[in-house]
Design a protein around this motif. Structure first.
Motif, short mmCIF file in Angstrom:
data_model
loop_
_atom_site.label_atom_id
_atom_site.label_comp_id
_atom_site.label_asym_id
_atom_site.label_seq_id
_atom_site.Cartn_x
_atom_site.Cartn_y
_atom_site.Cartn_z
N LEU A 92 32.08 -8.24 47.67
CA LEU A 92 30.99 -7.88 46.76
C LEU A 92 31.47 -7.85 45.32
CD1 LEU A 92 29.32 -5.03 48.85
CD2 LEU A 92 28.30 -7.25 48.28
N GLY A 93 32.76 -8.01 45.13
CA GLY A 93 33.28 -8.01 43.77
C GLY A 93 33.77 -6.65 43.30
N ASN A 94 33.84 -5.69 44.19
CA ASN A 94 34.32 -4.36 43.83
C ASN A 94 35.77 -4.20 44.26
OD1 ASN A 94 31.65 -3.84 43.05
ND2 ASN A 94 31.14 -3.10 45.09
N GLY A 95 36.68 -4.71 43.46
CA GLY A 95 38.04 -4.82 43.93
C GLY A 95 39.04 -3.88 43.30
N ARG A 96 38.57 -2.89 42.55
CA ARG A 96 39.54 -1.99 41.90
C ARG A 96 39.82 -0.78 42.79
NH1 ARG A 96 36.96 -2.61 35.86
NH2 ARG A 96 36.78 -4.87 36.08
N PHE A 97 41.05 -0.29 42.63
CA PHE A 97 41.52 0.76 43.53
C PHE A 97 40.57 1.94 43.62
CE2 PHE A 97 44.11 4.30 44.92
CZ PHE A 97 44.81 3.76 45.97
N ASP A 98 40.20 2.49 42.50
CA ASP A 98 39.36 3.69 42.54
C ASP A 98 37.95 3.40 43.03
OD1 ASP A 98 41.61 4.96 41.59
OD2 ASP A 98 40.47 6.31 40.31
N GLN A 99 37.48 2.19 42.75
CA GLN A 99 36.20 1.77 43.32
C GLN A 99 36.28 1.76 44.84
OE1 GLN A 99 35.62 -2.09 41.49
NE2 GLN A 99 33.61 -1.52 40.69
N LEU A 100 37.37 1.19 45.33
CA LEU A 100 37.54 1.11 46.76
C LEU A 100 37.60 2.50 47.38
CD1 LEU A 100 40.14 -1.80 46.85
CD2 LEU A 100 37.77 -1.90 47.62
N VAL A 101 38.36 3.38 46.75
CA VAL A 101 38.43 4.75 47.25
C VAL A 101 37.04 5.35 47.33
CG1 VAL A 101 39.19 7.09 46.67
CG2 VAL A 101 40.77 5.18 46.44
N ARG A 102 36.27 5.23 46.25
CA ARG A 102 34.95 5.84 46.22
C ARG A 102 34.00 5.20 47.21
NH1 ARG A 102 36.04 6.12 40.84
NH2 ARG A 102 35.09 4.10 40.41
N ASN A 103 33.98 3.89 47.23
CA ASN A 103 32.98 3.19 48.03
C ASN A 103 33.26 3.22 49.52
OD1 ASN A 103 31.73 2.59 45.65
ND2 ASN A 103 32.43 0.48 45.57
N ILE A 104 34.53 3.27 49.86
CA ILE A 104 34.90 3.26 51.27
C ILE A 104 35.08 4.67 51.80
CG2 ILE A 104 36.70 2.53 52.88
CD1 ILE A 104 37.20 0.14 51.08
N GLY A 105 35.56 5.55 50.94
CA GLY A 105 35.82 6.91 51.39
C GLY A 105 37.13 7.05 52.14
N ALA A 106 38.06 6.18 51.83
CA ALA A 106 39.36 6.23 52.50
C ALA A 106 40.33 7.07 51.69
CB ALA A 106 39.90 4.82 52.64
N PRO A 107 41.26 7.73 52.35
CA PRO A 107 42.33 8.42 51.64
C PRO A 107 43.11 7.43 50.80
CG PRO A 107 42.35 9.02 53.95
CD PRO A 107 41.33 7.94 53.80
N ARG A 108 43.54 7.84 49.62
CA ARG A 108 44.18 6.92 48.69
C ARG A 108 45.46 6.33 49.24
NH1 ARG A 108 41.74 8.28 43.96
NH2 ARG A 108 43.24 7.18 42.68
N ASP A 109 46.25 7.15 49.94
CA ASP A 109 47.53 6.62 50.43
C ASP A 109 47.32 5.58 51.53
OD1 ASP A 109 46.55 8.55 52.09
OD2 ASP A 109 48.46 9.51 52.51
N ILE A 110 46.37 5.85 52.39
CA ILE A 110 46.07 4.90 53.46
C ILE A 110 45.57 3.60 52.86
CG2 ILE A 110 44.70 4.48 55.53
CD1 ILE A 110 46.61 6.76 55.81
N LEU A 111 44.67 3.74 51.88
CA LEU A 111 44.14 2.55 51.24
C LEU A 111 45.26 1.73 50.62
CD1 LEU A 111 41.57 1.05 50.58
CD2 LEU A 111 41.51 2.26 48.41
N ALA A 112 46.18 2.40 49.95
CA ALA A 112 47.31 1.70 49.33
C ALA A 112 48.08 0.91 50.39
CB ALA A 112 48.22 2.70 48.63
N THR A 113 48.31 1.54 51.54
CA THR A 113 49.01 0.86 52.63
C THR A 113 48.24 -0.36 53.11
OG1 THR A 113 49.76 3.05 53.33
CG2 THR A 113 50.09 1.24 54.87
N ARG A 114 46.94 -0.19 53.33
CA ARG A 114 46.11 -1.30 53.80
C ARG A 114 46.15 -2.46 52.82
NH1 ARG A 114 46.50 1.42 57.42
NH2 ARG A 114 44.92 2.36 58.78
#
Lengths: 156, 156
Positions: free
Chosen positions: A34-56
């Motif tokens: 969808l074009g939302n590729g920034r870290f904090d966007q991803l955190v907000r939009n997905i609701g994933a923990p930041r560390d897990i998201l970083a790993t993914r």
DNA sequence: ACCAGTCAGTAGGAAATTCCAACTCACCAT
DNA sequence: ATGGTGAGTTGGAATTTCCTACTGACTGGT
């Protein structure tokens, strides 16, 4: 990952899921498509923990599904985008969304509607590229190519 | 599951994954779609720990994706089969398999080939049911219906 | 210069899941 | 009586997640 005496049969579905089947990975793909590729966007939009998201994200980049691009030097800021391989996972998302719309919502309010270039709402169906017909369960005959497969007849 | 202050946006993909996105669940579906629905078959073919598999099966049955049928009273023996909803997840599997075949194998030996009733090998593609054309990324325009969505333009 | 705010993560420990091998229970076959 | 199969369950160790807070680099306002 302590060795793998597992996965008794070779299977591209299993292999694909080993890469993108972990929690959040496909949601990351939804967002980057969808074009939302920034870290904090991803955190907000997905609701994933930041560390897990970083790993993914690391894993998906390593696998060649995402790329990490700086969209600003100087405050260094990054954006994740799908590679060609990543974009080709979009059909999986579309199919999954259609299934969720059909089976998980009794009401008819889909959270998101996708418009196709033909002018209508996209209703994604899986078809055979050769004949153009839908791929119905009863029209498919699996032919295992490798060891380790037993396939019982469909048995309606 | 300790409450859910999560999942900031309503999404059928997320909802679908909450049901079938856990490890092994889609592999269970692969097996039952092939007709291999017995517990020990699933253990062997999937390579999942028995306790986890038991948990997944319960969940999938509860969700109406699988049914549990006795194929023998007297030694009580059971078989899991897909419901209609379960069968409708097959397109997801086909799409995922095609992706894995394309991107995860440099050699050309697919572990399994599916024959379509048209006589050719099935090459699954996602199309628009209305116009019959392929659903390409650049031909899609997302229209969020609900709160909580921001969609950046595609930006090639 | 100083304070507040954003972005992209990392750190540390508690909580939840998974993994594994072994065990049960019911039944059939020899 | 012994061995084997199918369908799980049990208990504890190993692994992942989750959560909150923190860092570091920078920008913007006053």
């Amino acid at each position: 990952m302590p060795a793998a005496p597992k996965d008794p049969r070779p299977c591209s579905i299993a292999d694909a899921l080993a890469l993108v089947g972990e929690k959040y990975s496909l949601l990351v793909l939804r967002e980057v498509c969808l074009g939302n590729g920034r870290f904090d966007q991803l955190v907000r939009n997905i609701g994933a923990p930041r560390d897990i998201l970083a790993t993914r994200l690391r894993r998906l980049v390593d696998a060649g599904i995402l790329t990490k691009r700086a969209y600003s030097e100087r405050p260094q800021r990054f954006e994740y985008r799908p590679t060609q391989a990543g974009l080709e996972l979009e059909p999986v998302l579309l199919t999954l969304m259609a299934w969720g719309d059909r089976h998980l919502r009794t009401d008819h309010d889909r959270p998101m509607v996708i418009e196709h270039i033909c002018g209508h709402e996209l209703q994604p169906v899986v078809t055979c590229a050769v004949c153009g017909e839908r791929a119905r369960h009863e029209d498919l005959t699996p032919h295992p190519q490798a060891e380790g497969w037993t396939v019982a007849g469909p048995r309606a």
